[in-house]
Design a protein around this motif. Sequence first.
Motif, PDB file in Angstrom:
ATOM      1  N   GLY A 112       0.796  -1.223   0.000  1.00 55.42           N
ATOM      2  CA  GLY A 112       0.000   0.000   0.000  1.00 55.42           C
ATOM      3  C   GLY A 112       0.821   1.262   0.000  1.00 55.42           C
ATOM      4  N   ASN A 113       2.150   1.120  -0.020  1.00 54.38           N
ATOM      5  CA  ASN A 113       3.050   2.272  -0.048  1.00 54.38           C
ATOM      6  C   ASN A 113       3.936   2.268  -1.286  1.00 54.38           C
ATOM      7  OD1 ASN A 113       2.365   3.564   2.489  1.00 54.38           O
ATOM      8  ND2 ASN A 113       3.241   1.754   3.473  1.00 54.38           N
ATOM      9  N   GLY A 114       3.507   1.537  -2.311  1.00 55.56           N
ATOM     10  CA  GLY A 114       4.238   1.561  -3.569  1.00 55.56           C
ATOM     11  C   GLY A 114       5.217   0.432  -3.785  1.00 55.56           C
ATOM     12  N   THR A 115       5.229  -0.566  -2.893  1.00 59.18           N
ATOM     13  CA  THR A 115       6.125  -1.711  -3.062  1.00 59.18           C
ATOM     14  C   THR A 115       5.313  -2.975  -3.291  1.00 59.18           C
ATOM     15  OG1 THR A 115       7.814  -0.725  -1.644  1.00 59.18           O
ATOM     16  CG2 THR A 115       7.973  -3.082  -2.033  1.00 59.18           C
ATOM     17  N   ASP A 116       5.670  -3.738  -4.312  1.00 54.67           N
ATOM     18  CA  ASP A 116       5.023  -5.006  -4.645  1.00 54.67           C
ATOM     19  C   ASP A 116       5.942  -6.165  -4.300  1.00 54.67           C
ATOM     20  OD1 ASP A 116       2.861  -3.639  -5.658  1.00 54.67           O
ATOM     21  OD2 ASP A 116       3.422  -3.889  -7.760  1.00 54.67           O
ATOM     22  N   MET A 176       9.618  -5.480  -5.660  1.00 52.90           N
ATOM     23  CA  MET A 176       9.610  -4.587  -6.815  1.00 52.90           C
ATOM     24  C   MET A 176       8.955  -3.262  -6.451  1.00 52.90           C
ATOM     25  SD  MET A 176       8.080  -7.454  -9.409  1.00 52.90           S
ATOM     26  CE  MET A 176       6.814  -7.798  -8.182  1.00 52.90           C
ATOM     27  N   THR A 177       9.411  -2.192  -7.070  1.00 49.94           N
ATOM     28  CA  THR A 177       8.715  -0.911  -6.970  1.00 49.94           C
ATOM     29  C   THR A 177       7.516  -0.946  -7.898  1.00 49.94           C
ATOM     30  OG1 THR A 177      10.761   0.277  -6.492  1.00 49.94           O
ATOM     31  CG2 THR A 177       8.899   1.581  -7.289  1.00 49.94           C
ATOM     32  N   ASN A 178       6.358  -0.606  -7.365  1.00 49.10           N
ATOM     33  CA  ASN A 178       5.149  -0.595  -8.183  1.00 49.10           C
ATOM     34  C   ASN A 178       5.288   0.410  -9.325  1.00 49.10           C
ATOM     35  OD1 ASN A 178       2.280   0.752  -8.703  1.00 49.10           O
ATOM     36  ND2 ASN A 178       1.944  -1.360  -8.058  1.00 49.10           N
ATOM     37  N   GLN A 179       4.859   0.015 -10.518  1.00 51.29           N
ATOM     38  CA  GLN A 179       5.019   0.851 -11.704  1.00 51.29           C
ATOM     39  C   GLN A 179       3.731   1.585 -12.112  1.00 51.29           C
ATOM     40  OE1 GLN A 179       8.126   1.174 -13.315  1.00 51.29           O
ATOM     41  NE2 GLN A 179       8.733   0.114 -11.436  1.00 51.29           N
ATOM     42  N   ALA A 180       2.653   1.365 -11.374  1.00 51.65           N
ATOM     43  CA  ALA A 180       1.356   1.877 -11.816  1.00 51.65           C
ATOM     44  C   ALA A 180       0.957   3.207 -11.195  1.00 51.65           C
ATOM     45  CB  ALA A 180       0.265   0.833 -11.531  1.00 51.65           C
ATOM     46  N   GLU A 181       1.712   3.701 -10.200  1.00 54.08           N
ATOM     47  CA  GLU A 181       1.330   4.951  -9.560  1.00 54.08           C
ATOM     48  C   GLU A 181       1.759   6.153 -10.404  1.00 54.08           C
ATOM     49  OE1 GLU A 181      -0.556   5.692  -6.748  1.00 54.08           O
ATOM     50  OE2 GLU A 181      -1.049   3.610  -7.198  1.00 54.08           O
ATOM     51  N   PRO A 182       0.868   7.131 -10.584  1.00 54.95           N
ATOM     52  CA  PRO A 182       1.205   8.316 -11.378  1.00 54.95           C
ATOM     53  C   PRO A 182       2.204   9.228 -10.676  1.00 54.95           C
ATOM     54  CG  PRO A 182      -0.966   8.564 -10.406  1.00 54.95           C
ATOM     55  CD  PRO A 182      -0.525   7.170 -10.095  1.00 54.95           C
ATOM     56  N   VAL A 224     -10.214   5.796 -10.171  1.00 54.31           N
ATOM     57  CA  VAL A 224      -9.127   5.043  -9.537  1.00 54.31           C
ATOM     58  C   VAL A 224      -8.311   4.309 -10.597  1.00 54.31           C
ATOM     59  CG1 VAL A 224      -8.608   3.077  -8.032  1.00 54.31           C
ATOM     60  CG2 VAL A 224     -10.231   4.823  -7.285  1.00 54.31           C
ATOM     61  N   GLU A 225      -8.978   3.679 -11.541  1.00 54.42           N
ATOM     62  CA  GLU A 225      -8.267   2.981 -12.617  1.00 54.42           C
ATOM     63  C   GLU A 225      -7.361   3.931 -13.395  1.00 54.42           C
ATOM     64  OE1 GLU A 225     -10.729   0.646 -15.229  1.00 54.42           O
ATOM     65  OE2 GLU A 225     -12.014   0.009 -13.583  1.00 54.42           O
ATOM     66  N   GLY A 238      -3.816  -2.756 -10.651  1.00 53.97           N
ATOM     67  CA  GLY A 238      -2.412  -2.856 -10.287  1.00 53.97           C
ATOM     68  C   GLY A 238      -1.832  -1.657  -9.574  1.00 53.97           C
ATOM     69  N   ARG A 239      -2.673  -0.869  -8.895  1.00 54.98           N
ATOM     70  CA  ARG A 239      -2.165   0.302  -8.188  1.00 54.98           C
ATOM     71  C   ARG A 239      -1.257  -0.109  -7.035  1.00 54.98           C
ATOM     72  NH1 ARG A 239      -5.253   5.171  -8.787  1.00 54.98           N
ATOM     73  NH2 ARG A 239      -3.690   6.078  -7.402  1.00 54.98           N
ATOM     74  N   GLY A 240      -0.334   0.790  -6.678  1.00 57.78           N
ATOM     75  CA  GLY A 240       0.562   0.550  -5.558  1.00 57.78           C
ATOM     76  C   GLY A 240       0.056   1.161  -4.265  1.00 57.78           C
ATOM     77  N   ARG A 241      -0.968   1.975  -4.358  1.00 56.81           N
ATOM     78  CA  ARG A 241      -1.600   2.591  -3.195  1.00 56.81           C
ATOM     79  C   ARG A 241      -3.112   2.500  -3.362  1.00 56.81           C
ATOM     80  NH1 ARG A 241       2.372   5.607  -0.566  1.00 56.81           N
ATOM     81  NH2 ARG A 241       4.259   5.942  -1.826  1.00 56.81           N
TER      82      ARG A 241
END
Length: 256
Positions: free
Chosen positions: A51-55, A80-86, A110-111, A153-156
Amino acid sequence: MSMDLIELWRYPRFFVENGADSRLTLSEQDLYHARQVLRMKNGDKAILCDGNGTDYLSEYREYFGSGERSGVRFEVIRTMTNQAEPTVKLRLFQCLPKSDKMDFIVQKAVELGVSEVIPTVSARCISRPSGKSAANKTARWNKIAYEAAKQCGRGRIPVVGQVLNFKKAAEGLNKSDLSIIFYECGGERLNKIFDTFSAVSQINLFIGSEGGFETGEVELLRKAGAIPATLGKRILRVDTASIAAVSLIMNLSGNI
């Protein structure tokens, strides 16, 4: 997109609170989904997000416990660092529409990358939930946001805030942010606005209900530093306007 990344999208996704701990506790709903719907078994892979950008690419190992003390043991394979957050934080102040249109708006926003949705009551809103009704609606919208974040696939997990009246929303704006109100009576084109504010990291977006905005509301936002903008000469339905506006902002900010 590499084959490796394509493969990752095949796996179910869950948000967890305790990061890369080998013993993870899913929510009751996610636990049911993993065991009863997906019927996960030893060796099955899933993406766990803190929930803080890490997968965490992980493998299902076993189910343990019962009731509130139950959970699933996963073995983390890769962090992995999430790649889907703007790269921009976009807050959508959505003036409440009629019927169940807000459900659709929250899901699609949200999408597309919105960070927060603030249900807002403007002068021309017909829907004006309060008390228990507002609390129930907010809980439902947050559940929709949660499911949408997992699906895309959001990270948050974007938050849907409490229902807010228009004046308080305007008073709470930070003048260092870029605030935009889409006004049916005209305004600047978005690409022109972004030519001036290309480096902004926080954007506040106001979308009206079916009746649009009153002149006084537009002036109130102007005084708070907001810029009136246009989505063209066609009058869009509220749910169309919201998704069109968010899509354009994400594109102009380099996030689509």
